[in-house]
Design a protein around this motif. Structure first.
Motif, short mmCIF file in Angstrom:
data_model
loop_
_atom_site.label_atom_id
_atom_site.label_comp_id
_atom_site.label_asym_id
_atom_site.label_seq_id
_atom_site.Cartn_x
_atom_site.Cartn_y
_atom_site.Cartn_z
N TYR A 178 0.81 -1.22 0.00
CA TYR A 178 0.00 0.00 0.00
C TYR A 178 0.85 1.27 0.00
O TYR A 178 0.33 2.37 -0.23
CB TYR A 178 -0.97 0.00 1.18
CG TYR A 178 -2.14 -0.94 0.99
CD1 TYR A 178 -2.95 -0.85 -0.14
CD2 TYR A 178 -2.44 -1.93 1.93
CE1 TYR A 178 -4.02 -1.71 -0.33
CE2 TYR A 178 -3.51 -2.80 1.75
CZ TYR A 178 -4.29 -2.68 0.62
OH TYR A 178 -5.35 -3.53 0.43
N HIS A 179 2.15 1.12 0.24
CA HIS A 179 3.04 2.26 0.13
C HIS A 179 3.16 2.71 -1.33
O HIS A 179 3.37 3.89 -1.62
CB HIS A 179 4.43 1.89 0.68
CG HIS A 179 5.43 3.00 0.59
ND1 HIS A 179 5.39 4.12 1.40
CD2 HIS A 179 6.50 3.17 -0.23
CE1 HIS A 179 6.39 4.93 1.09
NE2 HIS A 179 7.09 4.38 0.10
N TYR A 180 3.00 1.76 -2.25
CA TYR A 180 3.14 2.03 -3.68
C TYR A 180 1.82 2.03 -4.43
O TYR A 180 1.67 2.75 -5.42
CB TYR A 180 4.06 0.99 -4.32
CG TYR A 180 5.45 1.02 -3.75
CD1 TYR A 180 6.36 1.98 -4.18
CD2 TYR A 180 5.84 0.13 -2.77
CE1 TYR A 180 7.64 2.03 -3.64
CE2 TYR A 180 7.11 0.16 -2.22
CZ TYR A 180 8.01 1.12 -2.67
OH TYR A 180 9.26 1.18 -2.13
N PHE A 181 0.88 1.22 -3.97
CA PHE A 181 -0.39 1.06 -4.68
C PHE A 181 -1.53 1.27 -3.69
O PHE A 181 -1.62 0.57 -2.68
CB PHE A 181 -0.48 -0.32 -5.32
CG PHE A 181 0.70 -0.66 -6.19
CD1 PHE A 181 0.83 -0.11 -7.46
CD2 PHE A 181 1.70 -1.51 -5.73
CE1 PHE A 181 1.92 -0.41 -8.26
CE2 PHE A 181 2.79 -1.82 -6.52
CZ PHE A 181 2.91 -1.26 -7.79
N GLU A 182 -2.40 2.22 -3.98
CA GLU A 182 -3.48 2.56 -3.07
C GLU A 182 -4.53 1.47 -2.97
O GLU A 182 -5.23 1.36 -1.96
CB GLU A 182 -4.14 3.87 -3.50
CG GLU A 182 -3.21 5.08 -3.42
CD GLU A 182 -3.89 6.35 -3.89
OE1 GLU A 182 -5.09 6.28 -4.27
OE2 GLU A 182 -3.23 7.40 -3.90
N SER A 183 -4.67 0.69 -4.03
CA SER A 183 -5.72 -0.34 -4.07
C SER A 183 -5.37 -1.37 -5.13
O SER A 183 -4.40 -1.21 -5.87
CB SER A 183 -7.07 0.31 -4.42
OG SER A 183 -6.98 0.90 -5.72
N LEU B 82 -3.74 -2.76 -10.84
CA LEU B 82 -4.13 -3.20 -12.18
C LEU B 82 -3.81 -2.11 -13.20
O LEU B 82 -3.28 -2.38 -14.28
CB LEU B 82 -5.63 -3.53 -12.21
CG LEU B 82 -6.21 -4.04 -13.52
CD1 LEU B 82 -5.53 -5.32 -13.98
CD2 LEU B 82 -7.72 -4.27 -13.39
N PHE B 83 -4.11 -0.86 -12.84
CA PHE B 83 -3.80 0.25 -13.75
C PHE B 83 -2.29 0.37 -13.96
O PHE B 83 -1.83 0.66 -15.08
CB PHE B 83 -4.36 1.56 -13.20
CG PHE B 83 -4.06 2.74 -14.08
CD1 PHE B 83 -4.75 2.95 -15.26
CD2 PHE B 83 -3.06 3.64 -13.74
CE1 PHE B 83 -4.47 4.02 -16.08
CE2 PHE B 83 -2.76 4.72 -14.55
CZ PHE B 83 -3.48 4.92 -15.72
N ALA B 84 -1.51 0.15 -12.92
CA ALA B 84 -0.04 0.25 -13.03
C ALA B 84 0.50 -0.76 -14.02
O ALA B 84 1.47 -0.48 -14.73
CB ALA B 84 0.60 0.06 -11.66
N ILE B 85 -0.11 -1.93 -14.09
CA ILE B 85 0.30 -2.96 -15.05
C ILE B 85 0.08 -2.45 -16.48
O ILE B 85 0.95 -2.57 -17.34
CB ILE B 85 -0.48 -4.27 -14.80
CG1 ILE B 85 -0.06 -4.89 -13.47
CG2 ILE B 85 -0.26 -5.25 -15.96
CD1 ILE B 85 -0.95 -6.03 -13.01
#
Length: 197
Positions: free
Chosen positions: A43-48, A53-56
């Protein structure tokens, strides 16, 4: 360096799990266990999970847009530029085959604003691809009897279908497949004696 590897490990684990069992069937707990990190680290890098999924998608789209811009910036004859673009998008799609699998299976599960952003960015890529086609048509190289959207859909349907049949362990290398599919596409759109215009 350690921070970067945590984000990379989480992304890698998510791609593998989403591709194998689907986005909806994958929990955050499964992702962090596969990545060997804590939920706090994720969660430090990805809020959810939606953010992950969007980061991919973002990683793949950013790379392909950057490569497209580089190829066009180098200049050259439009036919050579279009060939280089086609080969590149096929090769990078093969490099990101698991991400592509996740992309087409799970795009509809992104939040609406994220879906709109993905659609916008894909449109930017397609518009630049269409501009190359237009240059070739204006130069009398490519046929004009078929609408551009059909020509573009024809090419990208092959790209999008790669995850259904291509295997890195198969007889053809990614470069061979990229050249073959590009040749088929360019041969189909190139004007020859007697072709419709």
């Amino acid at each position: 360096m350690k921070d970067v590897s945590v984000a990379d490990e989480v992304t890698r684990a998510a791609v593998e799990l989403f591709a194998a069992q689907g986005y909806a069937n994958t929990s955050v707990q499964q992702i962090v266990e596969a990545a060997g990190v804590t939920k706090g680290a994720m969660y430090h890098y990805f809020e959810s999970k939606d953010d992950l999924l969007f980061a991919i998608y973002d990683r793949m789209l950013t790379l392909q847009q950057s490569r497209l811009d580089e190829i066009i910036a180098r200049g050259g004859e439009v036919d050579d530029v279009l060939r280089a673009v086609c080969v590149d998008v096929i090769e990078t799609s093969i490099d990101f085959l698991p991400e592509g699998t996740v992309f087409f299976r799970s795009l509809h599960m992104l939040s609406a604003p994220r879906q709109q952003e993905v659609t916008r960015r894909r449109r930017v890529y397609h518009d630049r691809f269409a501009a190359l086609l237009q240059q070739g048509q204006d130069a009398g190289l490519y046929r004009t009897d078929i609408p551009q959207p059909v020509l573009i859909a024809h090419f990208f349907s092959d790209v999008h279908y790669l995850s259904h049949w291509y295997s890195p362990e198969g007889p053809e290398t990614k470069s061979e497949v990229a050249e073959q599919l590009t040749d088929l596409f360019l041969t189909g759109i190139r004007l020859t004696n007697g072709s419709a215009t």
